[in-house]
Design an enzyme around this catalytic site. Structure first.
Site, PDB file in Angstrom:
ATOM      1  N   HIS A  73      11.819 -34.515 -27.370  1.00  0.00           N
ATOM      2  CA  HIS A  73      12.383 -34.975 -26.107  1.00  0.00           C
ATOM      3  C   HIS A  73      13.895 -34.754 -26.150  1.00  0.00           C
ATOM      4  O   HIS A  73      14.452 -34.305 -27.159  1.00  0.00           O
ATOM      5  CB  HIS A  73      12.060 -36.448 -25.856  1.00  0.00           C
ATOM      6  N   ASP A  96      17.420 -31.870 -21.157  1.00  0.00           N
ATOM      7  CA  ASP A  96      16.405 -31.634 -20.134  1.00  0.00           C
ATOM      8  C   ASP A  96      16.969 -30.876 -18.939  1.00  0.00           C
ATOM      9  O   ASP A  96      16.403 -29.870 -18.494  1.00  0.00           O
ATOM     10  CB  ASP A  96      15.815 -32.965 -19.650  1.00  0.00           C
TER      11      ASP A  96
END
Length: 376
Positions: free
Chosen positions: A126, A156
């Site tokens: 992540h 991200d």
């Protein structure tokens, strides 16, 4: 006027944040984005703000009939976007190698954590993990304190979303010359490493590891720092250039520091103590009234609510008021002739399934049968 990208069609298989944010940016610019989800997808349409301007199709790609429908759509698509682990799309028969045989003009973009090859290829991750590998978290936080997770998803969005959008547009532009599509391989670790350009430049020149909170742009000097105010709020100062620094020192009543902007050691610490004491004499609002319009590079550490009410943010269309008192964030790309627009709200999961299948020639009975068999 049609959007800048209105002649392009995308099939979006991505989930989570990086891919849907990318397809939202392109949809705002006019691209016809069809988001494809499993009929029982627990993510549904994901983050509601990212679903605007898109259509939603449910499709079970594990079923042969579902794959066949996707292949029919891919023959007419310009872009396919996916964000699963490397190898997952191939197992479903919707990878680039398969689809380019059906559509040689297809631009296929994969967003993954570590890329489609290399020793980390199959690792999960992540945002926090990619930033850790890239050295970003190691440089985030106060000097002498522990590393801190950034407040927004840099890997991200900055390293995934934006790099993917640029890659897709570059591949579409290249197709105009070659007539062929291509594969766009976006790794969030790659993009996060690229964000390290300032620190890497210094490391290459000095061969010295930068320390957390102890570089020019991370608070080492008083001219580029965060200060607490009387009411416990904080303000930002970015007076790097000498003329900005001079104005700040004069306004704070500390002209003796003008020629000591980049002092080190005890002198630097003394400057910090004096400037911190000055900023604690007034509230954040009082400092904004006094300094915000001067040539200093100064501003508040705003809360989210304050940001959403900020007059500049509002003026630039970055908060959009919708019907029913709802709000969404605007598109940061400003074009003079073909600006991005918000044409439709986020659809419900599979809202456009029937209309998409009907456009492919399926009858009402055919669609009911596909739904009964769990294909859509």
């Amino acid at each position: 006027m049609p959007g800048a990208l209105s002649r392009f069609r995308m099939l979006d298989l991505s989930r989570q944040l990086p891919g849907p944010f990318c397809s939202m940016l392109l949809a705002d610019l006019g691209m016809d984005v069809l988001a494809v989800y499993a009929p029982t997808d627990p993510m549904g349409m994901g983050i509601p703000l990212l679903g605007r301007n898109k259509r939603s199709l449910t499709l079970n790609l594990k079923a042969p009939e579902g794959r066949a429908i996707f292949h029919r759509l891919a023959r007419e698509a310009d872009v396919v976007l996916e964000g699963s682990r490397p190898g997952a799309a191939a197992r479903l028969g919707v990878d680039y190698a398969t689809l380019r045989e059906l559509n040689p003009r297809l631009v296929y973009c994969s967003i993954s954590g570590y890329g489609q090859d290399g020793p980390y290829r199959d690792r999960v991750g992540h945002d926090v993990n990619y930033l850790g590998f890239a050295g970003v978290i190691g440089l985030t936080g106060a000097a002498g304190g522990p590393p801190v997770i950034p407040g927004v998803q840099i890997a991200d969005i900055g390293a995934g979303t934006l790099m993917a959008a640029v890659g897709i547009l570059a591949a579409l532009a290249a197709r105009e010359e070659t007539g062929r599509g291509q594969f766009v391989d976006i790794a969030m670790l790659d993009g996060s490493v690229a964000w390290q350009v300032v620190h890497v430049m210094r490391w290459l020149a000095e061969k010295q590891e930068p320390a957390r909170g102890d570089t020019l742009l991370t608070g080492h000097h008083p001219c580029y720092a965060i200060y607490e105010t009387k009411d416990g709020r904080h303000v930002t100062v970015g007076a790097l250039e000498p003329h900005f620094w001079r104005t700040l020192c004069v306004e704070l009543g500390l002209p003796e520091y003008v020629e000591k902007q980049f002092a080190e050691g005890a002198e630097r610490e003394a400057m910090f103590r004096a400037i911190r004491a000055r900023f604690r004499e007034r509230t954040m609002a009082e400092w904004i009234e006094r300094l915000a319009d001067l040539d200093i590079c100064f501003g508040p550490v705003a809360t989210l609510g304050e940001m959403l009410r900020d007059p500049q943010v509002r003026h630039r269309g970055m908060v959009v008021d919708l019907e029913g008192g709802r709000q969404t964030l605007g598109n940061p790309i400003k074009l003079s002739d073909t600006p991005p627009t918000i044409r439709s709200p986020s659809p419900a999961l599979g809202e456009h399934t029937d209309s998409v299948l009907a456009s492919l020639g399926y009858s009402r009975g055919d669609i009911e049968g596909l739904r009964a068999r769990g294909v859509v």
